[in-house]
Design an enzyme around this catalytic site. Structure first.
Site, PDB file in Angstrom:
ATOM      1  N   GLU A  72       2.184  11.927  -0.344  1.00  0.00           N
ATOM      2  CA  GLU A  72       2.547  12.704   0.843  1.00  0.00           C
ATOM      3  C   GLU A  72       2.648  14.189   0.527  1.00  0.00           C
ATOM      4  O   GLU A  72       2.108  15.032   1.247  1.00  0.00           O
ATOM      5  CB  GLU A  72       3.873  12.194   1.412  1.00  0.00           C
ATOM      6  CG  GLU A  72       3.781  10.803   1.991  1.00  0.00           C
ATOM      7  CD  GLU A  72       5.118  10.237   2.413  1.00  0.00           C
ATOM      8  OE1 GLU A  72       6.169  10.885   2.167  1.00  0.00           O
ATOM      9  OE2 GLU A  72       5.129   9.142   2.986  1.00  0.00           O
ATOM     10  N   GLU A 102       3.011   2.357   5.070  1.00  0.00           N
ATOM     11  CA  GLU A 102       4.095   2.318   6.048  1.00  0.00           C
ATOM     12  C   GLU A 102       3.877   1.277   7.150  1.00  0.00           C
ATOM     13  O   GLU A 102       4.819   0.572   7.529  1.00  0.00           O
ATOM     14  CB  GLU A 102       4.317   3.710   6.659  1.00  0.00           C
ATOM     15  CG  GLU A 102       5.010   4.691   5.724  1.00  0.00           C
ATOM     16  CD  GLU A 102       4.112   5.313   4.662  1.00  0.00           C
ATOM     17  OE1 GLU A 102       4.601   6.169   3.910  1.00  0.00           O
ATOM     18  OE2 GLU A 102       2.915   4.959   4.565  1.00  0.00           O
TER      19      GLU A 102
END
Length: 172
Positions: free
Chosen positions: A23, A43
């Site tokens: 990220e 996710e």
């Protein structure tokens, strides 16, 4: 944030890139990987939502269609896919990754800090500006660069047929 730094940033992936490290690396200016790397945004498979600006950064890097594929599937993808979609800039064998990352960093460090700062500032605003606004910002920045020692050194070094030796740390 990493995107706000006025110096070039490089992320080098070696292994499995998932979670926070992946990220944060989306915000780097240049991303390099080994040919053995795998990437994953899991996710959707875990009942979570992405954080750290993934939903803003990733589409700007690789486009909406590829972002949807990666984020909605939660699947693992390899460095070839990452290279082809634009997530990484280059792929190297594992034993050459850091050598190439250092070479890239050295190349970037030899450029004008004042130019780098203006380039990054304007690139970071590109999606919030119209073409006319960007043309105005480019003209203003170009004219300001003409007043710098970096510009003078750039011209002299070109005429002398030698690499420039920029000393300016920040824009004037």
């Amino acid at each position: 944030t990493v995107t706000d730094l006025n110096i070039p940033t490089i992320a080098a992936f070696n292994g499995f890139a998932v979670g926070f490290g992946l990220e944060i690396a989306l915000a780097a200016d240049i991303r390099l990987a080994t040919s053995e790397c795998y990437f994953m945004f899991p996710e959707a498979k875990r009942g979570l939502l992405h954080t750290n600006g993934v939903l803003w950064l990733l589409p700007r890097l690789i486009g909406l269609a590829a972002s949807k594929e990666m984020l909605l599937s939660g699947s693992k993808f390899d460095s070839n896919y990452a290279l082809n979609c634009g997530l990484v800039n280059s792929v190297y064998p594992a034993n050459e990754l850091m050598k190439n990352a250092k070479l890239r960093a050295k190349e970037l460090a030899g450029n004008s800090n004042a130019s780098i700062e203006l380039i990054k500032e304007n690139l970071n605003r590109t999606y919030s500006m119209s073409l006319d606004e960007m043309l105005e910002a480019e003209t203003k920045g170009f004219l300001s660069m003409l007043q710098t020692k970096d510009f003078q050194e750039g011209i002299v070094s070109f005429l002398d047929k030698r690499p420039p030796n920029f000393k300016t740390k920040k824009r004037a």
